[in-house]
Design a protein around this motif. Structure first.
Motif, PDB file in Angstrom:
ATOM      1  N   THR A  12       4.564   2.256  -0.075  1.00 53.74           N
ATOM      2  CA  THR A  12       4.000   1.078   0.561  1.00 53.74           C
ATOM      3  C   THR A  12       4.328   1.033   2.049  1.00 53.74           C
ATOM      4  N   GLY A  14       5.118  -1.532   3.363  1.00 51.88           N
ATOM      5  CA  GLY A  14       6.206  -2.489   3.449  1.00 51.88           C
ATOM      6  C   GLY A  14       5.759  -3.917   3.686  1.00 51.88           C
ATOM      7  N   ARG A  15       6.733  -4.740   4.024  1.00 50.76           N
ATOM      8  CA  ARG A  15       6.514  -6.164   4.241  1.00 50.76           C
ATOM      9  C   ARG A  15       6.786  -6.507   5.697  1.00 50.76           C
ATOM     10  N   ALA A  27       7.364  -2.763  -5.782  1.00 52.92           N
ATOM     11  CA  ALA A  27       6.952  -3.666  -4.708  1.00 52.92           C
ATOM     12  C   ALA A  27       5.714  -4.468  -5.111  1.00 52.92           C
ATOM     13  N   ASP A  31       5.014  -8.535  -5.750  1.00 53.60           N
ATOM     14  CA  ASP A  31       3.908  -9.298  -5.162  1.00 53.60           C
ATOM     15  C   ASP A  31       3.199 -10.125  -6.234  1.00 53.60           C
ATOM     16  N   THR A 145       3.341  -7.283   0.377  1.00 56.15           N
ATOM     17  CA  THR A 145       3.205  -5.963   0.990  1.00 56.15           C
ATOM     18  C   THR A 145       1.886  -5.847   1.746  1.00 56.15           C
ATOM     19  N   TRP A 146       1.840  -4.885   2.642  1.00 63.09           N
ATOM     20  CA  TRP A 146       0.630  -4.640   3.424  1.00 63.09           C
ATOM     21  C   TRP A 146      -0.552  -4.362   2.505  1.00 63.09           C
TER      22      TRP A 146
END
Length: 396
Positions: A12, A14-15, A27, A31, A145-146
């Protein structure tokens, strides 16, 4: 094993606010869980899908619709080797930004917000998960997350403003914090969530329309897809009682849509041979879609539903009645922001322009459930109408 073109949770992007990894959830599972536990998700229980929430307990609401979308998304993603947790998270979040009273409520709020940047429920969903959910000590929003944010933003395809148009302000704000690559297609998981939405509402709107009496089984016998489904049931189960016959036919319609999407996806994925999710995003069209023949047949069904259900006189009359509440409430809150609940006062105090105030009011109104909007309208307007001094709620 996930396919090479699936979104890998350990890869991922990430955040926005870094967090320690969970020891027992990926992850994307995290979410999904944050979306399920959000206030906005719970409020979907009392928000209109087609029929206003108080019209009957059997009809779908935004919550039951979202759950059905998530179920379809998990099924299709699992067959195709995609990340089922990501697809489910996007599916569960896709309608978080809807107003009370369905699309007519959104139309009303869009008109009211036209001078202040407009309103769009997809963009509002992003605003909810990035700003408005306020439960965590270290950040506003859910800090998703993105990949999940990308899916919410563009599960229906690239988001590009037309000539003379502007992107919704809520989308621009979210994109400014973290580039969601709006000009490209989303992941295959997001595309699955989008088509799962089409499958779910095409199926359950037929159920709800039959239950409401706006049309009957004989009407559906005249349509593609539904007609052959009823014929098959009649051949296999002659004399089946009405409710079982209806269910058996419509589950065949549901199955045909799911099977068609999976077959087309397998053909397109084999031909394109994507080796990563980046290859999916770089394609010049969606990889998850209906076949052309079924798409044309579904257009006929949607046209039927539009005429006989979505624009039925009884439905339109009720929608006009309830959405008038939003047209009354919005200007009242704009003129008297002190009428907003105490927890909104801090945001109001920071709003130094009418545009910023309008966006706060839109956040509050859009978050209302059907029943709360009607209750607030009755409290603020009917009580004002019956005061001895006849004080207008809009001021002197």
């Amino acid at each position: 094993m996930l396919a090479p073109f699936a979104c890998q949770p350990d890869a991922t992007r990430g955040r926005l606010h870094p967090e320690r990894m969970s020891s027992f959830r990926s992850a994307f599972q995290r979410d999904r869980d944050r979306i399920i536990h959000s206030s906005a998700f719970r409020r979907l229980k009392h928000k209109t899908q087609v029929f206003v929430e108080h019209e009957g307990d059997y009809y779908r609401t935004r919550l039951t619709h979202s759950i059905e979308v998530a179920q379809v998304a998990r099924t299709i993603s699992g067959v195709l080797g995609l990340n089922t947790d990501l697809a489910e998270a996007i599916a569960l979040a896709h309608d978080l930004g809807h107003t009370p009273f369905g699309h007519t409520g959104e139309d009303a709020l869009s008109d009211l917000m036209a001078p202040y940047g407009g309103f769009d429920h997809n963009a509002q969903a992003l605003r909810i998960v990035t700003r408005l959910e306020r439960h965590y000590a270290d950040f506003d929003g859910l800090n998703l997350t993105w990949e999940t944010l990308e899916g919410i933003a563009k599960h229906n395809g690239p988001v590009v403003a037309g000539v003379g148009e502007a992107l919704p302000y809520a989308l621009v704000e979210a994109n400014a914090e973290w580039d969601l690559e709006l000009q490209t297609f989303a992941s295959a998981e997001a595309q699955v969530a989008a088509i799962a939405d089409d499958i779910a509402y095409s199926h359950h709107d037929l159920h709800d329309g039959l239950r409401s009496g706006l049309f009957n089984e004989d009407d559906l016998m005249e349509l593609p897809v539904t007609g052959p489904a009823f014929e098959e049931v009649d051949a296999l189960h002659p004399g089946l009682d009405k409710m079982r016959r209806r269910h058996e036919a419509l589950r065949r319609v549901f199955g045909r849509m799911v099977e068609d999407v999976i077959a087309v996806a397998n053909i397109r994925l084999t031909a394109a041979d994507p080796q990563s999710v980046h290859d999916i995003r770089a394609m010049d069209d969606t990889v998850i879609r209906f076949s052309k023949p079924l798409y044309q047949e579904l257009k006929a069904i949607r046209s039927f539903l539009f005429t006989r259900m979505y624009r039925a006189p009884s439905v339109m009359k009720e929608r006009a009645r309830v959405t008038s509440a939003l047209r009354d409430l919005f200007p009242l809150y704009m003129s008297h922001p002190e009428t907003l609940p105490e927890e909104w006062r801090e945001d109001v105090a920071r709003a130094d322009t009418q545009t910023l105030l309008a966006r706060i009011v839109a956040d509050y109104v859009a978050g209302m459930t059907d029943r709360f909007a009607l209750q607030e309208h009755a409290r603020l307007f009917q009580s004002a109408d019956h005061t001895t001094e006849k004080v207008s709620p809009y001021g002197p």
